[in-house]
Design an enzyme around this catalytic site. Sequence first.
Site, short mmCIF file in Angstrom:
data_model
loop_
_atom_site.label_atom_id
_atom_site.label_comp_id
_atom_site.label_asym_id
_atom_site.label_seq_id
_atom_site.Cartn_x
_atom_site.Cartn_y
_atom_site.Cartn_z
CE LYS A 22 29.12 -5.42 -61.85
NZ LYS A 22 29.02 -6.94 -61.96
CG ASN A 23 24.98 -5.09 -63.64
OD1 ASN A 23 26.04 -5.76 -63.24
ND2 ASN A 23 24.27 -4.54 -62.45
CB CYS A 115 29.69 -10.67 -54.63
SG CYS A 115 30.66 -9.11 -54.92
NE ARG A 120 24.74 -13.57 -56.89
CZ ARG A 120 25.41 -12.43 -57.42
NH1 ARG A 120 24.87 -11.93 -58.55
NH2 ARG A 120 26.44 -11.86 -56.88
CG ASP A 305 23.31 -4.36 -58.20
OD1 ASP A 305 23.39 -5.32 -57.23
OD2 ASP A 305 23.63 -4.39 -59.38
NE ARG A 397 33.50 -8.68 -59.27
CZ ARG A 397 32.10 -8.87 -58.66
NH1 ARG A 397 31.86 -8.41 -57.34
NH2 ARG A 397 31.07 -9.07 -59.64
#
Length: 418
Positions: A22-23, A115, A120, A305, A397
């Site tokens: 995903k990242n 999230c 951030r 994560d 997600r």
Amino acid sequence: MAKYIVEGGRRLDGEVEIHGAKNAVLPILAATLLVGKSTILNCPSLSDVAAACAILEHLGARVTKEADRIEVLTDQLTSSTIPEHLMREMRSSVVFLGAIIARCGKARVSMPGGCELGPRPIDLHLSAFEKLGVKIEEDHGYLECTVPDKLRGANITLDFPSVGATENIMLAACTALGETVIHNPAREPEIVDLAAFLQKAGAKIEIGENGTIYIQGVPDLVGVEHRVIPDRIEAATYLCCAAITGGRVVLREVIPSHMNAIFPILEEAGCGLAIKPDTIVLHAPKRILAPKMIRTMPYPGFPTDAQSPLMAVSCVAEGSTIFIENIFENRYKQAGELARMGAKVKVEGRVAVVEGVPKLHGAELVSTDLRGGAALTCAALSAEGVSQIKDIYHIERGYQDFDKNLKSLGAIMETVDD
């Protein structure tokens, strides 16, 4: 809304093939704005990926998805604005900013959503853009970015090795005039994968031994086909699910070197690991031992994560574990839900102390965020009785077919409408 219903106490055993990261895929999808036609392979089917594709389509790109293959054609963009409802879909949507500025010379985007893990701030992104020649103004929750002249290369030193800021600078600098040097950039595998995509497209990017990134701007980039790297966090989560149930799991289509910071923690917990070039095999004891300390750090340190699912594992370990979270300010939101299952977790700021208990019990739970939701599912797999996990849209997600894969390993669970 959907929820998981999980009957715990089942030992997991079997094989799982890991999906694309995903990242990695999200910044690569943003990078397609800089080329004419791109084909991205090994794309996971996730709500975040769907949100990224929706942003591309809003900007005027043509997106075609078939199985794990996405084709993007960006020869005729019609907009340089991302509205609020699309930006709110995912926090990492801000990575589109650098690509839009480079392609259009301007951008208007809402502040990002996603999230709620605490602040951030994107000031690192914005200050870097300003050094590249971007004028930035805030307008009622929107960022208005313009390039009065042309993007020009610059020496940029990041105060913190932010993944998003590094990606945004890379995207903006690829077609800027002159050379851009990024000091203290993020060094995650996903950064390297983005660089590989851009290099195939004709970008001149070099990553030095100390991680410093050198970018020599080129006039334009060309279409490319690229395969996304495997998701190291998905892999870590399945390892945790096997560990907490005293099980055995074989992970295929992985790059073990991306997970070197995770393996010592699992071995300290008493798990046996067999590591091959693209396969990981984990054998867990009936009850694991508590790792003494888990400290999250930028890559190559322990990934933030993976902290949440490992916290779930530590809840039933023999002994106590200290967690120190150095990336996000509010990454322990799952702690309160774990306590509902009988876990002993004490949180003080960035530190959490988990005292392992012999067993957890089923409870009604609410998924708090992407990785927190995965942690609750992990805990439910080992708990006595039945657990319900609500708001699993967070989990969707970042995990494709999470419930199906766990069921293939022997979990008893179902997904139902809430």
